[in-house]
Enzyme design. Structure first.
Site, PDB file in Angstrom:
ATOM      1  N   SER A  42      37.663  46.901  36.524  1.00  0.00           N
ATOM      2  CA  SER A  42      38.909  47.173  35.835  1.00  0.00           C
ATOM      3  C   SER A  42      40.104  47.335  36.762  1.00  0.00           C
ATOM      4  CB  SER A  42      38.764  48.417  34.960  1.00  0.00           C
ATOM      5  OG  SER A  42      38.539  49.587  35.715  1.00  0.00           O
ATOM      6  N   SER A  80      34.049  48.836  38.828  1.00  0.00           N
ATOM      7  CA  SER A  80      35.472  48.527  38.684  1.00  0.00           C
ATOM      8  C   SER A  80      36.270  48.534  39.977  1.00  0.00           C
ATOM      9  CB  SER A  80      36.121  49.498  37.688  1.00  0.00           C
ATOM     10  OG  SER A  80      35.632  49.252  36.391  1.00  0.00           O
ATOM     11  N   LYS A 129      46.575  52.455  40.237  1.00  0.00           N
ATOM     12  CA  LYS A 129      46.001  51.938  38.992  1.00  0.00           C
ATOM     13  C   LYS A 129      46.504  52.765  37.805  1.00  0.00           C
ATOM     14  CE  LYS A 129      41.367  50.932  37.060  1.00  0.00           C
ATOM     15  NZ  LYS A 129      39.931  50.963  37.400  1.00  0.00           N
TER      16      LYS A 129
END
Length: 474
Positions: A154, A178, A79
């Site tokens: 996210s 997330s 990420k």
């Protein structure tokens, strides 16, 4: 309905999860070069439709030395809010001018310790502050099950890539859901560990309320279990009993608290409710006792979380300005981030009071387990929204109200510090996968994994390749 998009085909990756692929690599059934080449080809096939890759480093991955670890040689993505030496980190924001990180952050090193080979960085919304991976400066990340819908956030890019079969595992982190939100939207397993179980981003533990936990998104319970068992040994926390390797369903009959209303006492969407009822029936048939209960939180919880979220937005912006001089332009922040920062600047005392109240969240969370072993809830209050419904360019108050309506069950675990796992279950309309959440006592990831294994065995997870609208690689 749009066709599902995936990369599954008869190549070196096949349909293996990370555990299976690592075993095939060790046995010499496939080569590291073949596996990496297959993952690159799959990325190039599906990402034009999904926009889930922030940065590709294919040549670097192909030339990387052999790795060791439970997932040695398994391709993966990180990420893009986590530093990996030599790769830029832009946190999903146009405010950054990309420049390579000089060192690998703790969570990145922890992820690499598992032996994965990093193919690149995955997308996230700006600073990971919202629940859909959408932007004002680039195309949104789309859900591979139905690209008209959000991939969540996210960790939306990581989830989309794993669900689409590009890689079997990807890095993720969770400050309000997330990991679990995109796992739910994309039919994946996503476990948020107990606070301080794994290494954190620099400075996270010095914040007034430590919300963010590191982890992964995967397509199987065993991948998540093997990952946690491996990386908790990298830098173990002596204050927490180790999870160890959980290899299958538990045998203990549990008392499970069923929660059907969100933190504001509102019922979930009927489609999510039907998925939850299905899981209840299966768990009851397995011999677990299901008792109805409710979330017991301060009436000000949502407003307090909103104000503290605003504090985090301001703190990250200030940190980036100081640490990335010449490479960070606050004028390019998106409207949602600016709206959050404005909340704190207008009422700094209110933000301080909110943080003080949230610090009591651990005790409030613990009280939920006075007479149950596990909580069973929806992950989300309604199915994943269409692309655009949570776009960051709309008026701040309107968007935040939509987020409250969507994210009604995940933030409590971040405030309370307890573990929770999103587990795929059933299908929703529009070709989207369903999911439920198991939450447990702080330090008790083992019980959650054993229960997730049980649900997976009793009701195999939906597969994107079985979607009637699936459009895979030839």
């Amino acid at each position: 309905m749009s066709s599902a998009v995936h990369g599954f085909t008869d190549d070196a990756l096949g349909t293996s999860d990370a555990v299976g692929l690592a075993a095939a690599l060790r046995a010499g059934e496939v080569s590291r070069a073949e596996v990496i080449a297959a993952a690159i080809a799959r990325t190039e096939r599906v990402d034009p439709s999904l926009d889930a890759v922030q940065l590709a480093c294919f040549e670097r991955a192909s030339a990387a030395p052999e790795t060791a670890g439970v997932f040695a040689g398994v391709p993966a993505f990180v990420k893009d809010n986590t530093d990996i030496a030599g790769l830029p980190t832009c946190h999903g924001s146009a405010a950054f001018t990309p420049h390579p990180a000089t060192a690998t952050a703790g969570p990145g090193a922890q992820f690499l310790h598992s032996g994965v080979v990093v193919l690149g960085k995955s997308t996230l919304p700006e600073f990971g502050l919202t629940a859909s991976t959408e932007f004002v400066h680039r195309a949104p990340t789309r859900n591979p099950w139905n690209p008209e819908y959000s991939a969540g956030a996210s960790s939306g890019g990581s989830a989309a890539l794993v669900a689409a079969g590009v890689v079997p595992i990807a890095h993720a982190n969770d400050g309000g859901g997330s990991i679990r939100i995109p796992a739910a939207a994309n039919g994946l397993v996503g476990l948020k560990p107990t606070r301080n179980r794994l290494l954190d981003q620099p400075g996270a533990r010095q914040l007034p309320v430590h919300l963010v936990a590191e982890g992964v998104v995967t397509r199987s319970v065993r991948d998540t279990a093997h990952y946690l068992a491996a990386v908790e040994q990298y830098r173990p926390n002596p204050k927490l009993a180790p999870i160890g390797l959980v290899e299958g369903p538990g045998t203990r009959k549990l008392r499970i608290g069923l929660i059907t209303e969100d933190v504001l006492g509102r019922p979930v969407h009927p489609d999510n409710g039907a998925v939850l009822a299905s899981a209840v029936a299966i768990l009851g048939a397995l011999g677990h006792e299901i008792v109805e209960t409710r979330l017991d939180v301060d009436q000000r919880f949502v407003e307090d979380f909103k104000r503290y979220w605003a504090v985090m937005a301001g703190a990250m912006t200030l940190s980036f300005r100081l640490n990335h001089r010449g490479h960070f332009d606050t004028g390019k922040l998106d409207p949602f981030t600016k709206g959050l920062i404005g909340l704190t600047t207008r009422n700094p005392l209110g933000a301080a009071a909110a943080a003080w109240r949230l610090r009591s969240g651990t005790a409030a969370y613990d009280r939920h387990f006075a007479d149950v072993d596990v909580l069973l809830t929806p992950v989300l209050s309604h199915p994943a929204p269409r692309i655009g419904e949570l776009a960051p360019g709309q008026p701040f108050d309107a968007l935040f109200a939509k987020l409250v309506d969507y994210v009604g069950f995940t933030p409590l675990n971040n405030v309370g510090g307890g573990p929770a796992v999103s587990v795929p279950h059933g299908l929703l309309p529009h070709g989207l996968p369903g999911s439920v959440q198991f939450a447990g006592r702080r330090g008790d990831e083992r019980t959650l994994l054993e229960l997730a294994y049980q649900l997976e065995a009793a009701s195999p997870f939906p597969r994107i390749v079985d979607s009637p609208a699936a459009e895979g690689a030839a």
